[in-house]
Scaffold this motif. Structure first.
Motif, PDB file in Angstrom:
ATOM      1  N   ALA A   1       0.716  -1.337  -0.088  1.00  9.89           N
ATOM      2  CA  ALA A   1      -0.075   0.078  -0.134  1.00  9.89           C
ATOM      3  C   ALA A   1       0.919   1.199   0.041  1.00  9.89           C
ATOM      4  O   ALA A   1       0.380   2.422  -0.659  1.00  9.89           O
ATOM      5  N   LEU A   2       1.985   1.142   0.766  1.00 16.42           N
ATOM      6  CA  LEU A   2       2.881   2.359   0.844  1.00 16.42           C
ATOM      7  C   LEU A   2       3.507   2.473  -0.455  1.00 16.42           C
ATOM      8  O   LEU A   2       3.742   3.728  -1.069  1.00 16.42           O
ATOM      9  N   VAL A   3       3.697   1.446  -1.266  1.00 16.62           N
ATOM     10  CA  VAL A   3       4.643   1.538  -2.598  1.00 16.62           C
ATOM     11  C   VAL A   3       3.562   2.175  -3.358  1.00 16.62           C
ATOM     12  O   VAL A   3       3.915   3.179  -4.207  1.00 16.62           O
ATOM     13  N   ALA A   4       2.255   1.853  -3.450  1.00 17.71           N
ATOM     14  CA  ALA A   4       1.117   2.340  -4.357  1.00 17.71           C
ATOM     15  C   ALA A   4       0.795   3.922  -4.157  1.00 17.71           C
ATOM     16  O   ALA A   4       0.840   4.782  -4.849  1.00 17.71           O
ATOM     17  N   ARG A   5       0.955   4.190  -2.751  1.00 11.89           N
ATOM     18  CA  ARG A   5       0.923   5.781  -2.405  1.00 11.89           C
ATOM     19  C   ARG A   5       1.984   6.554  -2.901  1.00 11.89           C
ATOM     20  O   ARG A   5       2.015   7.805  -3.396  1.00 11.89           O
ATOM     21  N   THR A   6       3.221   6.140  -3.089  1.00 10.74           N
ATOM     22  CA  THR A   6       4.299   6.769  -2.914  1.00 10.74           C
ATOM     23  C   THR A   6       5.106   6.685  -4.342  1.00 10.74           C
ATOM     24  O   THR A   6       5.552   7.675  -4.698  1.00 10.74           O
ATOM     25  N   ASP A   7       4.891   5.764  -4.783  1.00 13.05           N
ATOM     26  CA  ASP A   7       5.399   5.461  -6.362  1.00 13.05           C
ATOM     27  C   ASP A   7       7.017   5.913  -6.057  1.00 13.05           C
ATOM     28  O   ASP A   7       7.522   6.714  -6.764  1.00 13.05           O
ATOM     29  N   PRO A   8       7.620   4.984  -5.278  1.00 18.42           N
ATOM     30  CA  PRO A   8       9.142   5.279  -5.034  1.00 18.42           C
ATOM     31  C   PRO A   8       9.955   4.961  -6.042  1.00 18.42           C
ATOM     32  O   PRO A   8       9.768   4.109  -7.058  1.00 18.42           O
ATOM     33  N   LEU A   9      11.260   5.699  -6.061  1.00 19.57           N
ATOM     34  CA  LEU A   9      12.208   5.358  -7.046  1.00 19.57           C
ATOM     35  C   LEU A   9      12.764   3.941  -6.994  1.00 19.57           C
ATOM     36  O   LEU A   9      13.223   3.426  -7.994  1.00 19.57           O
ATOM     37  N   ARG A  10      12.804   3.439  -5.643  1.00 21.80           N
ATOM     38  CA  ARG A  10      13.549   2.219  -5.371  1.00 21.80           C
ATOM     39  C   ARG A  10      12.871   1.772  -3.899  1.00 21.80           C
ATOM     40  O   ARG A  10      12.435   2.566  -3.246  1.00 21.80           O
ATOM     41  N   VAL A  11      12.874   0.247  -3.938  1.00 22.45           N
ATOM     42  CA  VAL A  11      12.401  -0.242  -2.732  1.00 22.45           C
ATOM     43  C   VAL A  11      13.389  -1.407  -2.202  1.00 22.45           C
ATOM     44  O   VAL A  11      13.990  -1.940  -3.187  1.00 22.45           O
ATOM     45  N   SER A  12      13.822  -1.254  -1.150  1.00 24.25           N
ATOM     46  CA  SER A  12      14.963  -2.211  -0.787  1.00 24.25           C
ATOM     47  C   SER A  12      14.682  -2.686   0.841  1.00 24.25           C
ATOM     48  O   SER A  12      13.939  -2.065   1.721  1.00 24.25           O
ATOM     49  N   ASP A  13      15.414  -3.789   1.247  1.00 26.69           N
ATOM     50  CA  ASP A  13      15.433  -4.047   2.470  1.00 26.69           C
ATOM     51  C   ASP A  13      16.823  -4.872   2.664  1.00 26.69           C
ATOM     52  O   ASP A  13      17.610  -4.966   1.640  1.00 26.69           O
TER      53      ASP A  13
END
Length: 307
Positions: A83-95
């Motif tokens: 849900a956060l990714v959908a709201r933010t449309d981030p450049l990258r996602v990492s963990d």
């Protein structure tokens, strides 16, 4: 207008700097935030992130997926991240390349709230591949997995650490978030005679096993010595050996988006921006060197054709 982020330096945006950052709107390539701090779509922090996102590229960096956990992922956590990714449309996602979840007799599933290391074995690799692919299918995008600062090692090993990340990327389609400070912390705690040389050797090995585009982002941070250990506490400026190792990483993999991490004993925003400016100088220098090398190669090729 969105500030360009490719091969740019950014900073980790932390709560004490929110007001000043939004007022000054400094010229940084991107900002990175810890995903879990923004899971609530209605709180004040999320509103700040939404405002920042209108002018800056944002990278989401998580600490809770526990991608190396053999018991699988926490579905609720992944739902909230999606849900956060959908709201933010981030450049990258990492963990992180860690485990933290496991069943405990009589207590159900427990979470260690820490980034616990895994052995670089075929079994661990299979767990990571399955979990990373599951996350990527939910997010509908590749993610980056970060190498850990680890305070123990395992006798059982089927891969070196660089080989492990290269194979993880090949099998899952993920990229690597290369934390140079973590490499330095590990080399120092391992008692390397020359920690900087050990880090550069690690980077060289990764370059031999992995494609140049494996590294999607680089992290730089400070560390401190506490009793007999060097701790990756992100509490001070980047050390000179880490800067030197970073320059070597750029030579190996080319200019990559680079983040200055600072999470404890936060300095003024100007100090943080100064560290990012130094990273940008090194990024720009490597880009110029590569352009000059390409121009020289083209000139030599033209001269050979003319002769």
């Amino acid at each position: 207008m969105l500030i360009e982020s490719t091969a740019r330096a950014g900073i980790g945006l932390r709560q004490p700097h929110y007001r000043e950052f939004c007022a000054r709107r400094p010229a940084v390539g991107f900002v990175e935030v810890h995903s879990e701090n923004f899971f609530n779509p209605h709180d004040a922090a999320t509103q700040v992130l939404a405002a920042v996102r209108t002018e800056y590229a944002v990278s989401l960096h998580g600490v809770g997926l526990a991608l190396g956990s053999a018991c699988g992922l926490d579905d609720e956590h992944l739902d909230r991240l999606t849900a956060l990714v959908a709201r933010t449309d981030p450049l990258r996602v990492s963990d992180h390349a860690c485990f933290a979840r496991a069943p405990w007799a009589g207590r159900g599933m427990v979470h260690a709230n820490d980034l616990l290391p895994v052995a670089f074995t075929r079994g661990s690799l299979a767990v990571f591949v399955a979990n990373v692919q599951h996350v990527q299918e939910r997010l509908r995008r590749p993610i980056l997995v970060e190498n850990l600062s680890a305070y123990l090692d395992f006798a059982e090993r089927d891969f070196s650490e660089p080989e492990f990340f290269a194979e993880l990327a090949r099998r899952s389609g993920c990229g690597l978030l290369l934390d140079v400070n973590n490499l330095m912390v590990n080399a120092l705690n391992a008692g390397a005679d020359d920690a900087q040389a050990a880090v550069c050797a690690w980077l060289d090995e990764l370059a031999r096993h992995a494609p140049p585009d494996l590294v999607g982002e680089i992290h730089l941070a400070g560390h401190s010595r506490q009793h007999e250990l060097v701790i990756d506490d992100h509490s001070c400026v980047v050390s000179a050996p880490v800067w030197s190792a970073y320059a070597h990483a750029l030579r190996c993999f080319g200019p990559r988006p680079t983040l200055i991490e600072w999470d404890t004993s936060l300095p003024t925003l100007d100090v943080l921006l100064g560290e990012a400016a130094h990273a940008q100088d090194l990024l720009d220098a490597e880009a110029r060197a590569r352009r000059a090398d390409n121009a020289m190669r083209a000139a030599h090729a033209a001269a050979e054709c003319a002769s």
